[in-house]
Design a protein around this motif. Structure first.
Motif, short mmCIF file in Angstrom:
data_model
loop_
_atom_site.label_atom_id
_atom_site.label_comp_id
_atom_site.label_asym_id
_atom_site.label_seq_id
_atom_site.Cartn_x
_atom_site.Cartn_y
_atom_site.Cartn_z
N VAL A 63 10.85 3.14 -1.01
CA VAL A 63 11.59 3.50 0.08
C VAL A 63 12.79 2.50 0.10
O VAL A 63 12.67 1.27 0.01
N ASP A 64 13.96 3.30 -0.11
CA ASP A 64 15.18 2.12 0.28
C ASP A 64 16.02 3.00 1.20
O ASP A 64 15.81 4.41 1.70
N GLY A 65 17.38 2.67 1.38
CA GLY A 65 18.20 3.31 2.26
C GLY A 65 19.53 2.65 2.55
O GLY A 65 19.71 1.48 2.06
N TRP A 66 20.52 3.50 3.37
CA TRP A 66 21.68 2.63 3.55
C TRP A 66 21.63 1.32 4.44
O TRP A 66 22.17 0.51 3.92
N ASN A 67 20.63 1.28 5.11
CA ASN A 67 20.31 -0.03 5.93
C ASN A 67 19.15 -0.60 5.82
O ASN A 67 18.46 -1.40 6.67
N LEU A 68 18.56 -0.19 4.53
CA LEU A 68 17.16 -0.84 4.39
C LEU A 68 17.30 -1.52 3.03
O LEU A 68 17.95 -1.23 2.02
N SER A 69 16.31 -2.37 2.93
CA SER A 69 16.00 -3.02 1.54
C SER A 69 14.83 -2.46 0.82
O SER A 69 13.87 -1.83 1.59
N PRO A 70 15.15 -2.24 -0.75
CA PRO A 70 13.97 -1.52 -1.26
C PRO A 70 12.45 -2.15 -0.80
O PRO A 70 12.54 -3.54 -0.52
N SER A 71 11.53 -1.32 -0.81
CA SER A 71 10.04 -1.74 -0.50
C SER A 71 9.49 -2.73 -1.33
O SER A 71 8.49 -3.26 -1.11
N ASP A 73 10.15 17.78 -1.13
CA ASP A 73 10.52 18.58 -0.17
C ASP A 73 11.66 18.20 0.81
O ASP A 73 12.58 19.14 1.41
N ASP A 74 11.99 17.15 0.92
CA ASP A 74 13.13 16.33 1.68
C ASP A 74 13.39 15.01 1.09
O ASP A 74 12.42 14.29 0.47
N ASN A 75 14.38 14.48 1.26
CA ASN A 75 14.92 13.11 0.82
C ASN A 75 16.19 12.57 1.46
O ASN A 75 16.78 13.66 1.98
N TYR A 76 16.68 11.52 1.55
CA TYR A 76 17.81 11.07 1.98
C TYR A 76 18.07 11.49 3.53
O TYR A 76 18.92 12.26 3.68
N PHE A 77 17.06 11.07 4.35
CA PHE A 77 17.05 11.59 5.88
C PHE A 77 17.15 10.65 6.84
O PHE A 77 17.09 9.15 6.42
N GLU A 78 17.16 10.86 8.11
CA GLU A 78 17.42 9.81 8.93
C GLU A 78 16.15 9.55 9.66
O GLU A 78 15.34 10.64 10.01
N LEU A 79 15.66 8.67 10.18
CA LEU A 79 14.57 8.20 11.37
C LEU A 79 15.23 7.51 12.48
O LEU A 79 15.55 6.24 12.17
N LEU A 80 14.99 8.07 13.71
CA LEU A 80 15.39 7.27 14.67
C LEU A 80 14.12 6.26 14.86
O LEU A 80 13.31 6.43 14.69
N VAL A 127 4.03 9.59 4.09
CA VAL A 127 4.47 9.27 5.45
C VAL A 127 5.34 8.22 5.75
O VAL A 127 5.09 6.94 5.31
N VAL A 128 6.53 8.36 6.37
CA VAL A 128 7.27 7.21 6.54
C VAL A 128 7.85 7.00 7.86
O VAL A 128 8.05 8.18 8.68
N ARG A 129 7.53 5.87 8.37
CA ARG A 129 7.95 5.80 9.90
C ARG A 129 8.79 4.68 10.22
O ARG A 129 8.76 3.60 9.24
N ASN A 130 9.69 4.78 11.00
CA ASN A 130 10.60 3.86 11.25
C ASN A 130 9.86 2.70 12.48
O ASN A 130 9.92 2.88 13.63
N SER A 131 9.47 1.63 11.97
CA SER A 131 8.98 0.71 12.89
C SER A 131 9.95 -0.41 13.75
O SER A 131 9.40 -1.22 14.25
N SER A 132 11.33 -0.08 13.72
CA SER A 132 12.25 -0.95 14.20
C SER A 132 12.96 -0.37 15.35
O SER A 132 12.58 0.60 15.55
N SER A 133 13.85 -0.70 15.97
CA SER A 133 14.50 -0.59 17.08
C SER A 133 15.88 0.29 16.72
O SER A 133 16.75 0.33 17.65
N GLN A 134 16.04 0.27 15.32
CA GLN A 134 17.51 0.55 14.87
C GLN A 134 17.13 1.99 13.96
O GLN A 134 16.15 2.34 13.67
N LEU A 135 18.62 2.75 13.85
CA LEU A 135 18.32 3.92 13.05
C LEU A 135 18.26 3.44 11.67
O LEU A 135 18.86 2.67 11.00
N ALA A 136 17.02 4.11 10.85
CA ALA A 136 17.14 4.02 9.49
C ALA A 136 17.78 5.40 8.92
O ALA A 136 17.38 6.38 9.12
#
Length: 245
Positions: free
Chosen positions: A236-244, A204-211, A173-182
C-alpha cells in the motif's frame, strides 16, 4: 476511442491507473456527483426503475479536515434521470485547497454511491476567445499546490487469500490508523515482500481516500499462475503515504 485517452486508463503492462477507477465510478448506474459549473450535487440514475426515499449527504472539509459544511437531503430518484439535490453555498474561511465528500444512501442506510473531490478556491479561468480548436486555453489554473503540504498519514493493511481456480482472490482491508487524511491510497499485489508486481489484477476499487479511523474492504482477482509459486503480498502506498514494504 482515442488511444491517448486509453493510456490514461491502463498502461502497456495492463496496470490500471487512477483514471480507470475514476471512469469506473463515473459510470455507476446509480451515481452521486458534484457539478463544477454551478456547485450543485446531482444524482444520476441510468437504470429504468425508481429509487424512493434515498438521501444524499454533502460535507466540505478544509485541508486540515476541519468540517466547514454538512447537509443531508432526501430524494426520490426517478428512473433514467439526473436530479439536482442541493447546492454547495459560498463558504467563508475555506483553505485554498479543500475537499468535498458526497454519499448516497438507501432508505436502510446502506451506502450506494460515494464521491470525493479536491477543489480550489481559485477556479480555472478559460480564454474562450483564443483560437486553438479543439482545445480551450486557460488564463488561470486552479491552485492545488497545497496538496504537497499534506501531513503524512499511516494505514494498516491485512488480507486473506482465496483460491478460486484458476484465479486467486485477495480480500483486503485497509484502515487509516492516523489522524490525517490518507489520500490517493493505492494497492498493489506483489510476488512476496519486495517482489515484482503482478499484472493484470482486477481490483474492485483503488486510488481512494480514507478519513481518520475509516477502513475500506476491497477485493482483487488475478490468475494465480502469475505468482510463480510465491506467496502474495499487498503493498500500500499513496499521495501522503510511504510504501508498506
Amino acid at each position: 476511442a482515442w488511444p491517448s485517452i486509453v493510456w490514461h486508463l491502463y498502461d502497456w503492462y495492463l496496470r490500471p491507473g487512477g483514471g480507470y477507477f475514476g471512469t469506473k465510478k463515473a459510470n455507476e448506474p446509480l451515481h452521486v456527483q458534484y457539478s463544477y459549473d454551478d456547485g450543485s450535487v446531482v444524482v444520476v440514475n441510468s437504470l429504468y426503475r425508481d429509487f424512493p426515499d434515498y438521501s444524499v449527504t454533502a460535507k466540505v472539509y478544509n485541508l486540515d479536515l476541519t468540517e466547514k459544511f454538512s447537509q443531508t437531503a432526501g430524494i426520490d430518484i426517478a428512473e433514467d434521470s439526473s436530479t439536482r439535490v442541493l447546492y454547495l453555498p459560498q463558504i467563508d474561511g475555506l483553505s485554498k485547497t479543500y475537499f468535498v465528500r458526497l454519499r448516497l444512501n438507501s432508505p436502510a442506510g446502506d451506502l450506494v454511491s460515494s464521491n470525493f473531490y479536491w477543489l480550489s478556491t481559485q477556479p480555472d479561468v478559460f480564454d474562450w476567445e483564443a483560437n486553438d480548436y479543439p482545445y480551450a486555453q486557460l488564463k488561470t489554473y486552479a491552485d492545488l499546490t497545497d496538496l504537497e503540504k499534506m501531513p503524512p498519514a499511516k494505514v494498516t493493511v491485512t488480507w486473506i487469500s482465496e483460491q478460486a481456480d484458476p484465479d486467486q482472490v485477495e480480500h483486503v482491508v485497509v484502515r487509516n490508523s492516523s489522524s490525517q487524511l490518507a489520500f490517493f491510497v493505492h494497492l498493489t499485489v506483489l510476488k512476496g515482500p519486495g517482489g515484482g508486481d503482478i499484472a493484470p489484477v482486477y481490483w474492485d476499487d483503488n486510488y481512494f481516500e480514507l478519513l481518520p479511523g475509516e477502513q475500506r474492504d476491497v477485493t482483487a482477482a488475478y490468475p494465480r499462475k502469475l505468482l510463480g509459486g510465491a506467496q502474495s503480498y499487498i503493498q500500500v502506498d499513496g499521495w501522503n503515504l510511504s510504501p508498506s514494504n
